[in-house]
Design a protein around this motif. Structure first.
Motif, PDB file in Angstrom:
ATOM      1  N   GLY A   1       0.812  -1.218   0.000  1.00  0.00           N
ATOM      2  CA  GLY A   1       0.000   0.000   0.000  1.00  0.00           C
ATOM      3  C   GLY A   1       0.843   1.265   0.000  1.00  0.00           C
ATOM      4  O   GLY A   1       2.079   1.222  -0.082  1.00  0.00           O
ATOM      5  N   ASP A   2       0.138   2.405   0.034  1.00  0.00           N
ATOM      6  CA  ASP A   2       0.784   3.724   0.036  1.00  0.00           C
ATOM      7  C   ASP A   2       1.658   3.919  -1.195  1.00  0.00           C
ATOM      8  O   ASP A   2       2.775   4.426  -1.111  1.00  0.00           O
ATOM      9  N   GLU A   3       1.140   3.494  -2.357  1.00  0.00           N
ATOM     10  CA  GLU A   3       1.999   3.494  -3.546  1.00  0.00           C
ATOM     11  C   GLU A   3       1.667   4.588  -4.551  1.00  0.00           C
ATOM     12  O   GLU A   3       2.220   4.619  -5.638  1.00  0.00           O
TER      13      GLU A   3
ATOM     14  N   VAL B   1      -0.915  -6.769  15.123  1.00  0.00           N
ATOM     15  CA  VAL B   1      -0.875  -6.522  13.672  1.00  0.00           C
ATOM     16  C   VAL B   1      -0.401  -5.092  13.389  1.00  0.00           C
ATOM     17  O   VAL B   1       0.167  -4.809  12.347  1.00  0.00           O
ATOM     18  N   GLY B   2      -0.642  -4.205  14.363  1.00  0.00           N
ATOM     19  CA  GLY B   2      -0.290  -2.792  14.124  1.00  0.00           C
ATOM     20  C   GLY B   2      -1.276  -2.152  13.173  1.00  0.00           C
ATOM     21  O   GLY B   2      -0.894  -1.515  12.196  1.00  0.00           O
ATOM     22  N   THR B   3      -2.557  -2.335  13.456  1.00  0.00           N
ATOM     23  CA  THR B   3      -3.604  -1.867  12.532  1.00  0.00           C
ATOM     24  C   THR B   3      -3.681  -0.342  12.493  1.00  0.00           C
ATOM     25  O   THR B   3      -3.040   0.340  13.301  1.00  0.00           O
ATOM     26  N   THR B   4      -4.512   0.155  11.615  1.00  0.00           N
ATOM     27  CA  THR B   4      -4.717   1.606  11.527  1.00  0.00           C
ATOM     28  C   THR B   4      -5.700   2.088  12.597  1.00  0.00           C
ATOM     29  O   THR B   4      -5.952   3.293  12.694  1.00  0.00           O
ATOM     30  N   GLY B   5      -6.290   1.169  13.334  1.00  0.00           N
ATOM     31  CA  GLY B   5      -7.214   1.553  14.413  1.00  0.00           C
ATOM     32  C   GLY B   5      -8.600   1.924  13.905  1.00  0.00           C
ATOM     33  O   GLY B   5      -9.399   2.514  14.635  1.00  0.00           O
TER      34      GLY B   5
ATOM     35  N   ARG C   1       6.349  -0.107   4.247  1.00  0.00           N
ATOM     36  CA  ARG C   1       5.388  -0.871   5.034  1.00  0.00           C
ATOM     37  C   ARG C   1       5.206  -0.205   6.393  1.00  0.00           C
ATOM     38  O   ARG C   1       6.167   0.291   6.975  1.00  0.00           O
ATOM     39  N   VAL C   2       3.965  -0.200   6.883  1.00  0.00           N
ATOM     40  CA  VAL C   2       3.687   0.183   8.279  1.00  0.00           C
ATOM     41  C   VAL C   2       2.933  -0.963   8.927  1.00  0.00           C
ATOM     42  O   VAL C   2       2.326  -1.775   8.245  1.00  0.00           O
ATOM     43  N   GLY C   3       2.964  -1.016  10.269  1.00  0.00           N
ATOM     44  CA  GLY C   3       2.344  -2.144  10.955  1.00  0.00           C
ATOM     45  C   GLY C   3       3.321  -3.311  10.934  1.00  0.00           C
ATOM     46  O   GLY C   3       4.452  -3.183  10.454  1.00  0.00           O
TER      47      GLY C   3
ATOM     48  N   VAL D   1      -2.140  -8.508   7.840  1.00  0.00           N
ATOM     49  CA  VAL D   1      -2.859  -8.049   6.652  1.00  0.00           C
ATOM     50  C   VAL D   1      -4.033  -7.188   7.086  1.00  0.00           C
ATOM     51  O   VAL D   1      -4.382  -7.157   8.269  1.00  0.00           O
ATOM     52  N   SER D   2      -4.658  -6.531   6.133  1.00  0.00           N
ATOM     53  CA  SER D   2      -5.925  -5.874   6.415  1.00  0.00           C
ATOM     54  C   SER D   2      -7.020  -6.947   6.259  1.00  0.00           C
ATOM     55  O   SER D   2      -6.689  -8.129   6.142  1.00  0.00           O
ATOM     56  N   ALA D   3      -8.280  -6.551   6.235  1.00  0.00           N
ATOM     57  CA  ALA D   3      -9.299  -7.604   6.279  1.00  0.00           C
ATOM     58  C   ALA D   3     -10.173  -7.643   5.024  1.00  0.00           C
ATOM     59  O   ALA D   3     -11.254  -8.241   5.035  1.00  0.00           O
TER      60      ALA D   3
ATOM     61  N   ALA E   1      -7.926  -0.754  -2.649  1.00  0.00           N
ATOM     62  CA  ALA E   1      -7.354  -0.186  -1.424  1.00  0.00           C
ATOM     63  C   ALA E   1      -6.203  -1.083  -0.991  1.00  0.00           C
ATOM     64  O   ALA E   1      -6.192  -2.273  -1.284  1.00  0.00           O
ATOM     65  N   GLN E   2      -5.230  -0.518  -0.299  1.00  0.00           N
ATOM     66  CA  GLN E   2      -4.027  -1.244   0.119  1.00  0.00           C
ATOM     67  C   GLN E   2      -3.366  -1.930  -1.088  1.00  0.00           C
ATOM     68  O   GLN E   2      -3.353  -1.359  -2.162  1.00  0.00           O
ATOM     69  N   ALA E   3      -2.939  -3.192  -0.917  1.00  0.00           N
ATOM     70  CA  ALA E   3      -2.155  -3.849  -1.973  1.00  0.00           C
ATOM     71  C   ALA E   3      -2.110  -5.354  -1.689  1.00  0.00           C
ATOM     72  O   ALA E   3      -2.506  -5.782  -0.599  1.00  0.00           O
TER      73      ALA E   3
ATOM     74  N   GLY F   1      -0.192   8.850  10.701  1.00  0.00           N
ATOM     75  CA  GLY F   1       0.948   9.714  11.013  1.00  0.00           C
ATOM     76  C   GLY F   1       2.210   8.920  11.351  1.00  0.00           C
ATOM     77  O   GLY F   1       3.269   9.501  11.583  1.00  0.00           O
ATOM     78  N   ARG F   2       2.097   7.581  11.396  1.00  0.00           N
ATOM     79  CA  ARG F   2       3.283   6.755  11.685  1.00  0.00           C
ATOM     80  C   ARG F   2       4.267   6.844  10.517  1.00  0.00           C
ATOM     81  O   ARG F   2       3.862   6.911   9.357  1.00  0.00           O
ATOM     82  N   GLY F   3       5.552   6.762  10.838  1.00  0.00           N
ATOM     83  CA  GLY F   3       6.547   6.731   9.776  1.00  0.00           C
ATOM     84  C   GLY F   3       6.483   5.396   9.045  1.00  0.00           C
ATOM     85  O   GLY F   3       6.229   4.363   9.658  1.00  0.00           O
TER      86      GLY F   3
HETATM   87  P1  IMP Z   1      -6.088  -2.535   9.289  1.00  0.00           P
HETATM   88  O1  IMP Z   1      -6.432  -2.435   7.834  1.00  0.00           O
HETATM   89  O2  IMP Z   1      -6.307  -1.253  10.029  1.00  0.00           O
HETATM   90  O3  IMP Z   1      -6.741  -3.710   9.916  1.00  0.00           O
HETATM   91  O4  IMP Z   1      -4.513  -2.798   9.410  1.00  0.00           O
HETATM   92  C1  IMP Z   1      -3.924  -4.045   9.077  1.00  0.00           C
HETATM   93  C2  IMP Z   1      -2.520  -3.839   8.513  1.00  0.00           C
HETATM   94  O5  IMP Z   1      -2.608  -3.189   7.258  1.00  0.00           O
HETATM   95  C3  IMP Z   1      -1.626  -2.942   9.378  1.00  0.00           C
HETATM   96  O6  IMP Z   1      -0.297  -3.385   9.224  1.00  0.00           O
HETATM   97  C4  IMP Z   1      -1.769  -1.581   8.742  1.00  0.00           C
HETATM   98  O7  IMP Z   1      -0.655  -0.758   8.987  1.00  0.00           O
HETATM   99  C5  IMP Z   1      -1.870  -1.968   7.271  1.00  0.00           C
HETATM  100  N1  IMP Z   1      -2.641  -0.999   6.489  1.00  0.00           N
HETATM  101  C6  IMP Z   1      -3.975  -0.845   6.475  1.00  0.00           C
HETATM  102  N2  IMP Z   1      -4.347   0.136   5.621  1.00  0.00           N
HETATM  103  C7  IMP Z   1      -3.209   0.588   5.063  1.00  0.00           C
HETATM  104  C8  IMP Z   1      -2.927   1.584   4.067  1.00  0.00           C
HETATM  105  O8  IMP Z   1      -3.797   2.249   3.510  1.00  0.00           O
HETATM  106  N3  IMP Z   1      -1.625   1.743   3.764  1.00  0.00           N
HETATM  107  C9  IMP Z   1      -0.628   1.012   4.327  1.00  0.00           C
HETATM  108  N4  IMP Z   1      -0.844   0.089   5.251  1.00  0.00           N
HETATM  109  C10 IMP Z   1      -2.125  -0.128   5.617  1.00  0.00           C
END
Ligand code: IMP
Length: 512
Positions: free
Chosen positions: A32-34, A146-150, A301-303, A265-267, A250-252, A371-373
């Motif tokens: 993601g974030d591409e 997982v380090g989700t976006t919350g 990558r974040v999370g 992963v996301s869901a 969305a994402q990748a 806002g995470r790096g």
């Molecule tokens: P969630 O989608 O909030 O459940 O997050 C699950 C994982 O996907 C975490 O590692 C997030 O950092 C990552 N993630 C979710 N959405 C994005 C995005 O738009 N860009 C990059 N990473 C994402």
């Protein structure tokens, strides 16, 4: 609106590539974030409708209009800036509060006259309990977070699969139905909430009761009543009528629930195949669809989760942006920092953290939602071959190529070794093994000149063109769009004739 001569040229070139493509799916490549937002914004003028088919408010798609206005879409497709009708398809996890806030932001950034927006009546609906539950899941995972976006994407998806919770249409039906659905969800979660209170993770008074959630949802629902529809039905009509539809992923692939690095992963279904499921259009409608994969010059990558070509530590990178806000603004300190790091890199004396921090600052790599790096990696052909295998792209858009300007050499990951054995092209080990693969590098020649803002292929330095050609020949897929800056028009459009002849490579990569 009057177009400049350059914009007219750009439009004509885009038309040559995409005019006959009725269904265009735009997806990411790594994690993601591409720069999908930029590419969707650019191409949406060629389309009648733009649809998001997966993910939720956790996504952050950024665009910048030619006159410098900036907008970050979390739920609404980036086509909004070009005045194209936008649809939040059935596969989108719907957060009504974030959606309303985003409409306000969009009006502030883009002007009051937004195009029509449709919301699917069957999308799962966010409640504050989903968010609390996600907090609980992350807390109880300990070091396996997982380090989700919350944004409660996992709980929204999970409860939808469990058939607990509510969908958008419940907000407009008999209030008793909504009440019962909310009570049922609350009952299911109550034991966890009690435990959270006991452990001091949340205060009892911060857990809203069903009546409060109901009132808040109904208040917001009034504001979206006219936007809610059966989008699958509308899309079917649009497709049959021959309208051109752009699908914004969305994402990748790396974050896809089934094909990504599970459980990190996301869901949702982030891959191109998520488009039929997430919109309700039949597979036959996609028979001639084109997949355009957006690949950032350097993956991030974040999370949590494996990232084989990562240069430095994930946590350090995430904290770095929070601790050095000044470096992520247009300051003198930032310019000095970048110049020093680049000199160090080109002298051959840089440590991995110097490389990583240089790219992080240069690319403003910090989450649009959190806002995470973002942690940065080198281009990774092994991951790219996997992403190509599952997404089947016809073309690539290569974003942020300008970030590589000035480097003498560019490390590129060309292989993975697992327990001493080299993996085949396109092969992907499971998540735990991926975290321990040994990466094999090649060092490709870079170029000196800054290419920011260049819009003509032939104006790129020879070495930049050689880099792009080498990349597309290794991947076997033409790179037709090249981003050289954040704005909509900071782009090079290559005709397919000019893109390298990659067909033979494609055949041999399939055979390898
Ligand atoms: P969630 O989608 O909030 O459940 O997050 C699950 C994982 O996907 C975490 O590692 C997030 O950092 C990552 N993630 C979710 N959405 C994005 C995005 O738009 N860009 C990059 N990473 C994402």
């Amino acid at each position: 609106m009057r177009l400049t001569a350059q914009e007219k040229r750009l439009h004509a070139r885009l038309l040559r590539l995409f005019a006959t493509i009725q269904m265009l799916i735009i997806t990411g490549t790594y994690w993601g974030d591409e720069g999908k937002g930029k590419i969707v914004d650019l191409l949406s003028c060629l389309y009648d409708l733009a649809v998001r088919y997966s993910g939720g408010a956790g996504a952050g798609h950024t665009l910048q209009t030619p006159d410098g206005r900036r907008f970050v879409g979390h739920l609404i497709p980036c086509a909004i800036a070009q005045g194209i009708r936008c649809i939040l398809g059935r596969g989108v996890f719907f957060d009504i509060r974030r959606f309303l806030a985003e409409i306000k932001d969009a009006k502030g950034a883009l002007g009051k006259n937004l195009p029509p927006i449709w919301v699917d009546k069957y999308s799962p609906v966010w409640t504050p309990w989903h968010r609390l539950f996600e907090q609980w899941l992350e807390y109880s995972a300990g070091s396996g977070k997982v380090g989700t976006t919350g944004k409660a994407i996992g709980p929204l998806s999970g409860f939808n699969v469990l058939r607990v919770g509510l969908q958008v249409h419940h907000l407009f039906q008999d209030p008793k139905v909504l009440r019962n659905r909310l009570r049922r969800l609350y009952r299911a979660l109550k034991p966890d909430f009690d435990q959270m209170v006991k452990l001091g993770i949340v205060r009892r008074k911060d857990i809203p009761l069903p009546t409060h959630v109901e009132l808040a949802l109904l208040k917001d629902a009034k504001k979206i009543r006219n936007m809610v529809t059966d989008t699958a039905f509308e899309l079917s009509g649009a497709y049959t009528a021959g309208l051109h539809i752009l699908f914004e992923g969305a994402q990748a692939p790396g974050l896809d629930i089934d094909l990504g690095t599970w459980p990190y992963v996301s869901a949702g279904h982030s891959v191109a195949a998520g488009a039929p499921i997430g919109t309700g259009l039949p597979l036959s409608a996609f028979a001639k669809a084109m997949v355009l994969m957006v690949m950032k010059a350097l993956p991030t990558r974040v999370g949590a989760g494996p990232f084989p070509s990562e240069i430095w530590g994930r946590i350090q990178s995430e904290v770095f942006a929070l601790e050095h806000p000044d470096l992520f603004k247009d300051t003198l300190a930032r310019a000095r920092f970048l110049a020093e790091k680049l000199a160090l890199i080109n002298s051959g004396k840089a440590r991995l953290e110097d490389w990583s921090q240089y790219f992080q600052v240069l690319g403003y790599e910090k989450g649009a939602t959190t806002g995470r790096g973002r942690s940065v990696g080198f281009p990774d052909l092994m991951w790219l071959h996997y992403a190509i295998r599952i997404n089947g792209p016809k073309y690539f858009a290569l974003t942020r190529l300008d970030m590589l300007s000035g480097l003498k050499i560019i490390p590129v990951v060309v292989g993975y070794k697992l327990d001493g054995k080299r993996l085949k092209r396109g092969e992907m080990p499971d998540t735990d093994d991926l975290a321990r693969v040994e990466v094999i590098y090649e060092y490709w020649e870079g170029w000196r000149r800054d290419i920011s803002g260049i819009t003509e292929w032939k104006k790129l330095p020879l070495k930049t063109r050689q880099f792009v050609k080498k990349l597309e020949q290794r991947l076997g897929i033409p790179i037709v769009l090249i981003g050289t800056g954040p704005g909509r028009n900071h782009i090079i459009v290559r005709s397919v004739r000019k893109a390298s002849n990659v067909t033979s490579v494609r055949r041999s990569s399939a055979a390898a």
